[in-house]
Design a protein around this motif. Structure first.
Motif, short mmCIF file in Angstrom:
data_model
loop_
_atom_site.label_atom_id
_atom_site.label_comp_id
_atom_site.label_asym_id
_atom_site.label_seq_id
_atom_site.Cartn_x
_atom_site.Cartn_y
_atom_site.Cartn_z
N UNK A 1 0.85 -1.19 0.00
CA UNK A 1 0.00 0.00 0.00
C UNK A 1 0.89 1.24 0.00
N UNK A 2 0.57 2.16 -0.87
CA UNK A 2 1.31 3.41 -0.98
C UNK A 2 0.73 4.44 -0.01
N UNK A 3 1.58 5.34 0.44
CA UNK A 3 1.07 6.42 1.29
C UNK A 3 0.67 7.63 0.47
N UNK A 4 0.66 7.50 -0.86
CA UNK A 4 0.35 8.61 -1.76
C UNK A 4 -0.98 8.37 -2.45
N UNK A 5 -1.81 9.41 -2.49
CA UNK A 5 -3.07 9.34 -3.23
C UNK A 5 -3.09 10.46 -4.27
N UNK A 84 -10.39 5.77 -14.34
CA UNK A 84 -10.14 4.36 -14.60
C UNK A 84 -11.09 3.52 -13.73
N UNK A 85 -11.38 2.30 -14.13
CA UNK A 85 -12.35 1.48 -13.38
C UNK A 85 -12.02 1.30 -11.90
N UNK A 86 -10.74 1.21 -11.57
CA UNK A 86 -10.37 0.96 -10.16
C UNK A 86 -10.32 2.24 -9.32
N UNK A 87 -10.51 3.40 -9.92
CA UNK A 87 -10.45 4.66 -9.17
C UNK A 87 -11.66 4.80 -8.25
N UNK A 88 -11.40 5.26 -7.06
CA UNK A 88 -12.50 5.59 -6.15
C UNK A 88 -13.17 6.86 -6.67
N UNK A 89 -14.43 7.06 -6.30
CA UNK A 89 -15.17 8.21 -6.78
C UNK A 89 -15.99 8.80 -5.64
N UNK A 90 -15.84 10.11 -5.44
CA UNK A 90 -16.53 10.81 -4.37
C UNK A 90 -17.23 12.03 -4.97
N UNK A 102 -16.87 11.82 2.27
CA UNK A 102 -16.15 10.75 2.98
C UNK A 102 -14.67 10.65 2.59
N UNK A 103 -14.14 11.66 1.91
CA UNK A 103 -12.77 11.57 1.42
C UNK A 103 -11.74 11.35 2.53
N UNK A 104 -11.83 12.09 3.61
CA UNK A 104 -10.86 11.93 4.70
C UNK A 104 -10.86 10.49 5.20
N UNK A 105 -12.02 9.93 5.40
CA UNK A 105 -12.13 8.54 5.85
C UNK A 105 -11.50 7.59 4.84
N UNK A 106 -11.79 7.80 3.57
CA UNK A 106 -11.24 6.95 2.51
C UNK A 106 -9.71 7.02 2.50
N UNK A 107 -9.16 8.23 2.53
CA UNK A 107 -7.70 8.39 2.50
C UNK A 107 -7.05 7.73 3.71
N UNK A 108 -7.60 7.95 4.88
CA UNK A 108 -7.02 7.37 6.09
C UNK A 108 -7.14 5.84 6.09
N UNK A 109 -8.26 5.32 5.62
CA UNK A 109 -8.43 3.87 5.61
C UNK A 109 -7.48 3.20 4.62
N UNK A 110 -7.02 3.95 3.61
CA UNK A 110 -6.08 3.43 2.63
C UNK A 110 -4.63 3.75 2.98
N UNK A 111 -4.42 4.44 4.10
CA UNK A 111 -3.06 4.74 4.54
C UNK A 111 -2.39 5.91 3.84
N UNK A 112 -3.18 6.73 3.15
CA UNK A 112 -2.60 7.88 2.44
C UNK A 112 -2.19 8.97 3.42
N UNK A 113 -0.98 9.46 3.25
CA UNK A 113 -0.49 10.57 4.05
C UNK A 113 -0.14 11.76 3.17
N UNK A 114 0.14 11.49 1.91
CA UNK A 114 0.50 12.52 0.95
C UNK A 114 -0.60 12.56 -0.12
N UNK A 115 -1.11 13.74 -0.40
CA UNK A 115 -2.21 13.90 -1.35
C UNK A 115 -1.74 14.78 -2.50
#
Length: 183
Positions: A1-5, A84-90, A102-115
């Motif tokens: 898992x990457x820390x970049x979104x 792309x098909x695998x991209x999340x959508x908000x 719900x973006x903050x929740x999504x980013x944190x649940x995926x381990x993103x620290x850099x946006x």
């Protein structure tokens, strides 16, 4: 898992609004860079999230929003940056990608620290999103050649504000998703 979104802001647009012509000129310049960056993020298997205005229609799906945008004033500004098909959508209703989404929740649940923020409009939604991300303790990255503007002088001021006041890394898209750190 990457820390970049990679977050793509408001690119599903019909360009049928006030200031659309000015915005479209800028979008034409950055769409190839954005498209390339999205492709590189996919190759790196980085989290890609599209956050788009719903234009007041909460019944729209991501596919319906994309179809409306493709049928708008200039399909060539939309097609290269379709999600792309695998991209999340908000969906969002206001300027910030974080405001009541719900973006903050999504980013944190995926381990993103850099946006990494790309899309439109630099002096509006990108700026407000950068601030909201910063106050939520994300490291913000804005590739200046992958954000579109309406007013060049305001866009330049917005980029400087993001860099100085929000400690954002303002860079070129070519620097991203190439090195081992991804951003």
């Amino acid at each position: 898992m990457s820390d970049v979104a990679l977050v793509v802001i408001d690119m599903l647009n019909t360009y049928e609004h006030e200031d659309a012509e000015k915005l479209m000129q800028s979008v034409r310049e950055v769409v190839p860079t954005m498209s390339d960056l999205i492709g590189r993020a996919q190759e790196r298997e980085a989290l890609i999230v599209y956050v788009n205005d719903n234009y007041g229609d909460w019944s729209l799906s991501r596919h319906e929003l994309a179809e409306r945008a493709l049928a708008g004033a200039d399909r060539s500004l939309v097609e290269p940056v379709l999600p792309p098909p695998q991209a999340a959508f908000v969906m969002k209703a206001r300027h910030s990608i974080f405001y009541e989404t719900p973006l903050d929740y999504l980013l944190r649940s995926e381990g993103a620290e850099r946006v990494v923020l790309v899309g439109q409009v630099t002096e509006q939604c990108v700026l407000y999103s950068a601030l909201d991300g910063y106050v939520r303790h994300y490291s913000i990255v804005v590739p200046a050649d992958a954000v579109a503007h309406i007013h060049p002088h305001l866009a330049e001021a917005a980029l400087r504000m993001m860099e100085m006041n929000m400690r954002a890394r303002v860079c070129s898209a070519g620097e991203l998703f190439r090195s081992e750190d991804g951003g």
